[in-house]
Design a protein around this motif. Structure first.
Motif, PDB file in Angstrom:
ATOM      1  N   ARG A  98       0.843  -1.202   0.000  1.00  0.00           N
ATOM      2  CA  ARG A  98       0.000   0.000   0.000  1.00  0.00           C
ATOM      3  C   ARG A  98       0.874   1.245   0.000  1.00  0.00           C
ATOM      4  O   ARG A  98       1.998   1.234   0.479  1.00  0.00           O
ATOM      5  N   VAL A  99       0.302   2.337  -0.545  1.00  0.00           N
ATOM      6  CA  VAL A  99       0.874   3.668  -0.401  1.00  0.00           C
ATOM      7  C   VAL A  99      -0.193   4.535   0.238  1.00  0.00           C
ATOM      8  O   VAL A  99      -1.332   4.596  -0.248  1.00  0.00           O
ATOM      9  N   VAL A 100       0.143   5.205   1.334  1.00  0.00           N
ATOM     10  CA  VAL A 100      -0.832   6.044   2.041  1.00  0.00           C
ATOM     11  C   VAL A 100      -0.359   7.488   2.057  1.00  0.00           C
ATOM     12  O   VAL A 100       0.843   7.764   2.034  1.00  0.00           O
ATOM     13  N   ILE A 101      -1.322   8.401   2.072  1.00  0.00           N
ATOM     14  CA  ILE A 101      -1.053   9.830   2.247  1.00  0.00           C
ATOM     15  C   ILE A 101      -1.338  10.164   3.700  1.00  0.00           C
ATOM     16  O   ILE A 101      -2.440   9.936   4.198  1.00  0.00           O
ATOM     17  N   PHE A 102      -0.316  10.693   4.379  1.00  0.00           N
ATOM     18  CA  PHE A 102      -0.386  10.881   5.833  1.00  0.00           C
ATOM     19  C   PHE A 102      -0.208  12.353   6.181  1.00  0.00           C
ATOM     20  O   PHE A 102       0.691  13.025   5.657  1.00  0.00           O
ATOM     21  N   ASP A 103      -1.083  12.850   7.062  1.00  0.00           N
ATOM     22  CA  ASP A 103      -0.992  14.229   7.558  1.00  0.00           C
ATOM     23  C   ASP A 103      -0.231  14.213   8.877  1.00  0.00           C
ATOM     24  O   ASP A 103      -0.750  13.708   9.884  1.00  0.00           O
ATOM     25  N   LYS A 107      -1.970  13.411  12.271  1.00  0.00           N
ATOM     26  CA  LYS A 107      -1.594  11.993  12.378  1.00  0.00           C
ATOM     27  C   LYS A 107      -2.689  11.083  11.804  1.00  0.00           C
ATOM     28  O   LYS A 107      -2.985  10.014  12.344  1.00  0.00           O
ATOM     29  N   GLU A 108      -3.271  11.530  10.703  1.00  0.00           N
ATOM     30  CA  GLU A 108      -4.336  10.766  10.058  1.00  0.00           C
ATOM     31  C   GLU A 108      -3.933  10.359   8.649  1.00  0.00           C
ATOM     32  O   GLU A 108      -3.198  11.076   7.965  1.00  0.00           O
ATOM     33  N   VAL A 109      -4.436   9.194   8.218  1.00  0.00           N
ATOM     34  CA  VAL A 109      -4.253   8.741   6.844  1.00  0.00           C
ATOM     35  C   VAL A 109      -5.354   9.360   5.998  1.00  0.00           C
ATOM     36  O   VAL A 109      -6.542   9.147   6.260  1.00  0.00           O
ATOM     37  N   LEU A 110      -4.972  10.139   4.974  1.00  0.00           N
ATOM     38  CA  LEU A 110      -5.939  10.878   4.171  1.00  0.00           C
ATOM     39  C   LEU A 110      -6.407  10.095   2.946  1.00  0.00           C
ATOM     40  O   LEU A 110      -7.525  10.284   2.483  1.00  0.00           O
ATOM     41  N   ASP A 111      -5.543   9.239   2.414  1.00  0.00           N
ATOM     42  CA  ASP A 111      -5.885   8.489   1.203  1.00  0.00           C
ATOM     43  C   ASP A 111      -4.925   7.312   1.093  1.00  0.00           C
ATOM     44  O   ASP A 111      -3.894   7.275   1.764  1.00  0.00           O
ATOM     45  N   SER A 160      -2.998  10.203  -9.470  1.00  0.00           N
ATOM     46  CA  SER A 160      -3.616  11.522  -9.363  1.00  0.00           C
ATOM     47  C   SER A 160      -4.380  11.592  -8.051  1.00  0.00           C
ATOM     48  O   SER A 160      -5.371  10.884  -7.854  1.00  0.00           O
ATOM     49  N   LEU A 161      -3.942  12.436  -7.144  1.00  0.00           N
ATOM     50  CA  LEU A 161      -4.599  12.564  -5.850  1.00  0.00           C
ATOM     51  C   LEU A 161      -5.883  13.375  -5.951  1.00  0.00           C
ATOM     52  O   LEU A 161      -6.706  13.363  -5.026  1.00  0.00           O
ATOM     53  N   LYS A 162      -6.058  14.039  -7.081  1.00  0.00           N
ATOM     54  CA  LYS A 162      -7.264  14.846  -7.263  1.00  0.00           C
ATOM     55  C   LYS A 162      -8.478  13.967  -7.547  1.00  0.00           C
ATOM     56  O   LYS A 162      -9.539  14.127  -6.941  1.00  0.00           O
ATOM     57  N   ASP A 163      -8.320  13.023  -8.497  1.00  0.00           N
ATOM     58  CA  ASP A 163      -9.465  12.169  -8.852  1.00  0.00           C
ATOM     59  C   ASP A 163      -9.272  10.703  -8.464  1.00  0.00           C
ATOM     60  O   ASP A 163     -10.146   9.875  -8.690  1.00  0.00           O
ATOM     61  N   GLY A 164      -8.106  10.360  -7.894  1.00  0.00           N
ATOM     62  CA  GLY A 164      -7.885   8.991  -7.425  1.00  0.00           C
ATOM     63  C   GLY A 164      -7.434   8.011  -8.484  1.00  0.00           C
ATOM     64  O   GLY A 164      -7.212   6.830  -8.182  1.00  0.00           O
TER      65      GLY A 164
END
Length: 364
Positions: A98-103, A107-111, A160-164
């Motif tokens: 997996r690849v996750v987008i983390f804030d 400390k949350e996974v956004l996508d 693309s993080l905009k439309d997934g």
């Protein structure tokens, strides 16, 4: 027919010659005499985020504070790669696929995106993330198996993080392990099993039309890994393991190699490793390795410490070494920071679990 010809004469892809380290790659001990900042098992993946140095250790994501790695978040599997955007979002690759987008603030996974074997990440901008996948058959933790089975199933994907949406730009790669955007806005990646550095030869970076690759640095004496752009436009390239003539020979003996992988414990394979010499059962314990019980600095070993600085034309201009008898083996990540006109280079050696630093350009 060409492959058979090469195998008979030992040429082309079947050649067992390993380029010597000379010129800018001449061996030294700069990694070993550098300042040791901290020691953390499996230390890897250095990035600068929000003015702080971030790194990973197995499943843990942490921040370097007072020369200690303080854990910020723990993930479900080993962190294999890391990238940071201009707005301080983190992209994190996980060994489980997996690849996750983390804030880092919340400390949350956004996508997240499913990826077979994430080995390198690069934010092109806030909406586009490039992902290198090393293999379809093996996870990043199984990189030795992919090498010894002559893996050629790596790929380069644009998410693309905009439309997934996720679009595969290149496939059939020999384990891509590093991504960087150079000063001329070219996408550069390392291809470990072919010992080279390449530019993605598609100006639009969309994979439409005539995508391809253009080798810009070949015949490296080791397996290139992570890439990082420095403030002066140069590029640090981590070489996580050395090439070895014995390994090159074993790779040509497919029947032997297959039996070795099936019958022998992986720690005892005749294969490159991030840290060798810890088990007296492992290969290469005899001639040309030790003399009077002392490991020779020039011994032909299976692990090594090496980082190479490249100029804008991708030519080596300096290197950092930890030789056979050194203690900074398996360099997997580098980062150069600049503060008050002083540049500092950090190097993470996953093999020995150590972080070192030195003044950039210092001739130690």
């Amino acid at each position: 027919m060409k492959s058979m010809y090469y195998r008979i004469l030992g040429r082309g892809d079947a050649a067992m010659h390993v380029p010597v380290m000379d010129g800018p790659l001449k061996p030294n001990n700069r990694l070993d005499v550098a300042e040791r900042v901290t020691e953390v098992p499996e230390l890897d993946n250095l990035v600068s985020c929000e003015g702080k140095l971030w790194a990973t250790s197995e499943t843990q994501l942490g921040v370097l504070s007072n020369d200690r790695l303080e854990t910020v978040h723990t993930f479900s599997s080993t962190i294999t790669c890391l990238a940071v955007s201009e707005t301080s979002r983190l992209a994190i690759g996980l060994d489980e696929g997996r690849v996750v987008i983390f804030d880092p603030s919340s400390k949350e996974v956004l996508d997240e995106q499913v990826v077979a074997s994430p080995t390198a990440l690069l934010f092109w901008d806030e909406d586009d993330l490039f992902i290198a996948s090393g293999s379809k058959e093996h996870s990043p933790s199984e990189w030795q198996a992919d090498l010894m089975s002559e893996g050629r199933s790596g790929s380069l994907t644009r998410w693309s993080l905009k439309d997934g949406s996720a679009h595969t730009l290149l496939s059939g790669l020999a384990y891509p392990t590093g991504l960087v955007r150079d000063k001329t806005d070219r996408l550069v990646f390392s291809e470990a099993w072919k010992h080279r550095l390449c530019v993605f030869a598609d100006p639009t970076l969309d994979g439409i039309g005539r995508p391809g690759i253009e080798p810009v640095l070949t015949r490296l004496p080791g397996y290139p890994g992570a890439l990082s752009l420095n403030p002066d436009g140069s590029i640090w390239m981590a070489v996580f393991a050395p090439r070895n003539q014995l390994v090159e020979f074993v790779l040509t003996e497919r029947e032997y190699c297959t039996k070795m992988m099936r019958q022998v414990d992986r720690s005892l394979w005749i294969a490159p490793t991030l840290r060798g010499g810890r088990n007296y059962h492992e290969p290469m314990q005899w001639g040309a390795v030790k003399q009077l019980g002392v490991l020779k600095p020039w011994a032909p070993v299976l692990s090594y410490g090496l980082a190479v600085r490249l100029n804008a034309e991708f030519q080596p201009i300096e290197s950092l070494h930890s030789r056979a008898d050194g203690s900074v083996h398996g360099v997997t990540s580098l980062l150069e920071t600049r503060e008050n006109d002083r540049a500092t280079t950090y190097a993470a050696a996953k093999g020995d679990g150590v972080l070192v630093r030195m003044d950039a350009g210092s001739q130690l």
